[in-house]
Design an enzyme around this catalytic site. Structure first.
Site, PDB file in Angstrom:
ATOM      1  N   LYS A 115     -18.437  22.668  18.205  1.00 38.93           N
ATOM      2  CA  LYS A 115     -17.915  21.967  17.025  1.00 38.93           C
ATOM      3  C   LYS A 115     -18.029  20.446  17.108  1.00 38.93           C
ATOM      4  O   LYS A 115     -18.265  19.796  16.103  1.00 38.93           O
ATOM      5  CB  LYS A 115     -16.434  22.331  16.811  1.00 38.93           C
ATOM      6  CG  LYS A 115     -16.222  23.750  16.319  1.00 38.93           C
ATOM      7  CD  LYS A 115     -14.743  23.963  16.057  1.00 38.93           C
ATOM      8  CE  LYS A 115     -14.441  25.388  15.685  1.00 38.93           C
ATOM      9  NZ  LYS A 115     -13.002  25.575  15.366  1.00 38.93           N
TER      10      LYS A 115
ATOM     11  N   ASN B  53       2.198  17.955  23.248  1.00 39.01           N
ATOM     12  CA  ASN B  53       1.057  18.514  23.975  1.00 39.01           C
ATOM     13  C   ASN B  53       1.235  18.342  25.470  1.00 39.01           C
ATOM     14  O   ASN B  53       1.864  17.385  25.925  1.00 39.01           O
ATOM     15  CB  ASN B  53      -0.239  17.798  23.542  1.00 39.01           C
ATOM     16  CG  ASN B  53      -1.488  18.538  24.001  1.00 39.01           C
ATOM     17  OD1 ASN B  53      -1.582  19.753  23.823  1.00 39.01           O
ATOM     18  ND2 ASN B  53      -2.430  17.824  24.583  1.00 39.01           N
TER      19      ASN B  53
ATOM     20  N   GLY C 266      -1.892  34.111  12.725  1.00 36.55           N
ATOM     21  CA  GLY C 266      -3.130  33.332  12.658  1.00 36.55           C
ATOM     22  C   GLY C 266      -4.184  33.885  11.718  1.00 36.55           C
ATOM     23  O   GLY C 266      -5.144  33.187  11.393  1.00 36.55           O
TER      24      GLY C 266
ATOM     25  N   THR D 178     -18.785  27.423  15.848  1.00 33.32           N
ATOM     26  CA  THR D 178     -17.540  27.640  16.588  1.00 33.32           C
ATOM     27  C   THR D 178     -17.717  27.248  18.053  1.00 33.32           C
ATOM     28  O   THR D 178     -18.720  26.640  18.430  1.00 33.32           O
ATOM     29  CB  THR D 178     -16.995  29.073  16.352  1.00 33.32           C
ATOM     30  OG1 THR D 178     -15.701  29.164  16.939  1.00 33.32           O
ATOM     31  CG2 THR D 178     -17.899  30.141  16.934  1.00 33.32           C
TER      32      THR D 178
HETATM   33  N1  LIG Z   1      -7.038  31.390  13.139  1.00 37.35           N
HETATM   34  C1  LIG Z   1      -8.140  30.675  13.077  1.00 37.35           C
HETATM   35  O1  LIG Z   1      -8.905  30.726  12.087  1.00 37.35           O
HETATM   36  C2  LIG Z   1      -8.481  29.729  14.214  1.00 37.35           C
HETATM   37  C3  LIG Z   1      -9.454  28.715  14.036  1.00 37.35           C
HETATM   38  C4  LIG Z   1      -9.717  27.838  15.098  1.00 37.35           C
HETATM   39  C5  LIG Z   1      -9.050  27.984  16.317  1.00 37.35           C
HETATM   40  N2  LIG Z   1      -8.132  28.980  16.448  1.00 37.35           N
HETATM   41  C6  LIG Z   1      -7.391  29.145  17.725  1.00 37.35           C
HETATM   42  O2  LIG Z   1      -6.775  27.907  18.062  1.00 37.35           O
HETATM   43  C7  LIG Z   1      -6.526  27.897  19.479  1.00 37.35           C
HETATM   44  C8  LIG Z   1      -6.867  26.524  20.041  1.00 37.35           C
HETATM   45  O3  LIG Z   1      -8.260  26.303  19.912  1.00 37.35           O
HETATM   46  P1  LIG Z   1      -8.885  24.855  20.125  1.00 37.35           P
HETATM   47  O4  LIG Z   1     -10.287  24.935  19.646  1.00 37.35           O
HETATM   48  O5  LIG Z   1      -7.984  23.818  19.568  1.00 37.35           O
HETATM   49  O6  LIG Z   1      -8.869  24.741  21.722  1.00 37.35           O
HETATM   50  P2  LIG Z   1      -8.878  23.397  22.604  1.00 37.35           P
HETATM   51  O7  LIG Z   1      -9.549  22.276  21.875  1.00 37.35           O
HETATM   52  O8  LIG Z   1      -9.385  23.813  23.935  1.00 37.35           O
HETATM   53  O9  LIG Z   1      -7.317  22.993  22.744  1.00 37.35           O
HETATM   54  C9  LIG Z   1      -6.431  23.814  23.481  1.00 37.35           C
HETATM   55  C10 LIG Z   1      -5.005  23.330  23.311  1.00 37.35           C
HETATM   56  O10 LIG Z   1      -4.143  24.219  24.037  1.00 37.35           O
HETATM   57  C11 LIG Z   1      -3.463  23.497  25.088  1.00 37.35           C
HETATM   58  N3  LIG Z   1      -3.393  24.314  26.307  1.00 37.35           N
HETATM   59  C12 LIG Z   1      -4.358  25.118  26.802  1.00 37.35           C
HETATM   60  N4  LIG Z   1      -3.939  25.690  27.952  1.00 37.35           N
HETATM   61  C13 LIG Z   1      -2.684  25.209  28.200  1.00 37.35           C
HETATM   62  C14 LIG Z   1      -1.727  25.428  29.230  1.00 37.35           C
HETATM   63  N5  LIG Z   1      -1.978  26.253  30.247  1.00 37.35           N
HETATM   64  N6  LIG Z   1      -0.535  24.788  29.135  1.00 37.35           N
HETATM   65  C15 LIG Z   1      -0.264  23.949  28.109  1.00 37.35           C
HETATM   66  N7  LIG Z   1      -1.146  23.713  27.097  1.00 37.35           N
HETATM   67  C16 LIG Z   1      -2.335  24.333  27.137  1.00 37.35           C
HETATM   68  C17 LIG Z   1      -4.314  22.269  25.325  1.00 37.35           C
HETATM   69  O11 LIG Z   1      -3.512  21.277  25.933  1.00 37.35           O
HETATM   70  P3  LIG Z   1      -4.218  20.066  26.769  1.00 37.35           P
HETATM   71  O12 LIG Z   1      -4.685  19.097  25.713  1.00 37.35           O
HETATM   72  O13 LIG Z   1      -3.129  19.550  27.610  1.00 37.35           O
HETATM   73  O14 LIG Z   1      -5.351  20.667  27.528  1.00 37.35           O
HETATM   74  C18 LIG Z   1      -4.743  21.936  23.883  1.00 37.35           C
HETATM   75  O15 LIG Z   1      -3.698  21.329  23.172  1.00 37.35           O
HETATM   76  C19 LIG Z   1      -7.367  29.032  20.060  1.00 37.35           C
HETATM   77  O16 LIG Z   1      -6.488  30.082  20.370  1.00 37.35           O
HETATM   78  C20 LIG Z   1      -8.267  29.436  18.917  1.00 37.35           C
HETATM   79  O17 LIG Z   1      -8.619  30.804  18.962  1.00 37.35           O
HETATM   80  C21 LIG Z   1      -7.816  29.827  15.434  1.00 37.35           C
END
Ligand SMILES: NC(=O)c1ccc[n+]([C@@H]2O[C@H](COP(=O)([O-])OP(=O)(O)OC[C@H]3O[C@@H](n4cnc5c(N)ncnc54)[C@H](OP(=O)(O)O)[C@@H]3O)[C@@H](O)[C@H]2O)c1
Length: 267
Positions: A76, A161, A249, A72
């Site tokens: 990743k 996005n 989620g 995680t």
């Molecule tokens: N339920 C589950 O099993 C599971 C599994 C995996 C992940 N998740 C959840 O999925 C979520 C995303 O994780 P990730 O690994 O994809 O993170 P990530 O790669 O860091 O991506 C974050 C995303 O959120 C956007 N974002 C962040 N801050 C923002 C802001 N202030 N305004 C607008 N957009 C914003 C980013 O946009 P930009 O591209 O513009 O930065 C990007 O699209 C997390 O909450 C994580 O806990 C859940």
């Protein structure tokens, strides 16, 4: 719940690598899954810094009673380059969230974020095939979801996005892999879609902005979320207030546990 005293020299070992590690929920869920199956395996959390990842993986490769590794944040993407082989899903997404260790130490990386999300939707009676899906986000989780939506026959996928270039790049990759799915980028308005997904991290912290224009949410749209805590994010609350069905989620993780265990050959 089985006692830790049941761990023996025959127990299959699995680990989860993370930094930080205190917040992870997978060990509890995975150990409960092993117990429910009566499978002699255990999952242990390992706190690993990015600069130590390669050395840790090299050592894990040599541990002969290790079945697999769950991966995680923030490892990743980096760990994909340390595997001997990747599944098609991991190659498409460019990230690995589980590794199977074969008896000879060979490491195969897999990616189940998207499969878990789709399986979680199905467990609640929601289908992806033939649907028009709006997704906010183009990060790691969003990439897994996007390929899985297309793989499972979504008719149309619109990606919105904050950083538009990331949405464009993801949409182009999905289009190239699954031309039958009409994949494009869009603004924050989810009108005209059947399923609206928040795949950003917006909603985890108090005061976060909303990930899309919630004033355009209306029945019969389904609003679905990747965030597990809080269970009801502001996005889901807004959707429910407008009469939409919602999907949190947690089912994504629950569905992934069985998929990850099976991939590691442990359950
Ligand atoms: N339920 C589950 O099993 C599971 C599994 C995996 C992940 N998740 C959840 O999925 C979520 C995303 O994780 P990730 O690994 O994809 O993170 P990530 O790669 O860091 O991506 C974050 C995303 O959120 C956007 N974002 C962040 N801050 C923002 C802001 N202030 N305004 C607008 N957009 C914003 C980013 O946009 P930009 O591209 O513009 O930065 C990007 O699209 C997390 O909450 C994580 O806990 C859940």
């Amino acid at each position: 719940m089985q006692s830790r005293a049941s761990i023996s020299g025959r127990t299959a070992i699995t680990v989860i690598l993370a930094h930080p590690v205190a917040h992870v929920r997978t060990p509890q869920a995975m150990n409960a899954h092993f117990d429910a199956l009566g499978f002699d395996a255990v999952m242990v959390p390992l706190h690993v810094l990015p600069e130590d990842l390669a050395q840790v993986v090299a050592a894990l490769r040599r541990m002969r009673n290790l079945s697999g590794i769950v991966v995680t944040v923030p490892h990743k993407e980096a760990i994909a380059a340390l595997c001997d082989e990747l599944t098609e899903e991991a190659r498409q997404v460019g990230a690995v969230n589980v590794i199977r260790r074969d008896a000879d130490g060979r490491l195969t990386g897999g990616q189940f974020d998207g499969e878990g999300f789709v399986a979680g939707l199905r467990s609640a009676g929601h289908e992806v095939a033939g649907r028009a899906i709006f997704m906010a986000g183009a990060g790691g989780a969003a990439a897994g979801l996007a390929f899985a939506f297309a793989r499972h026959g979504a008719r149309r996928l619109t990606i919105h996005n904050r950083t538009a270039a990331k949405a464009e790049a993801l949409a182009a990759r999905v289009r190239a892999a699954y031309p039958a799915c009409d994949t494009r980028t869009g603004g924050p308005d989810p009108s005209g879609h059947d399923v609206v997904v928040n795949a950003t991290s917006l909603g985890m912290k108090d005061g976060d902005a909303l990930p899309l224009d919630v004033t355009r949410l209306a029945p019969p749209m389904l609003a679905a979320e990747v965030i597990m805590a809080p269970e009801v994010t502001p996005f889901l609350a807004e959707a429910a207030q407008r009469g939409c069905a919602t999907h949190g989620g947690k089912p994504m993780l629950a569905a992934q546990i069985a998929l990850l265990a099976r991939f590691m050959g442990a359950g």
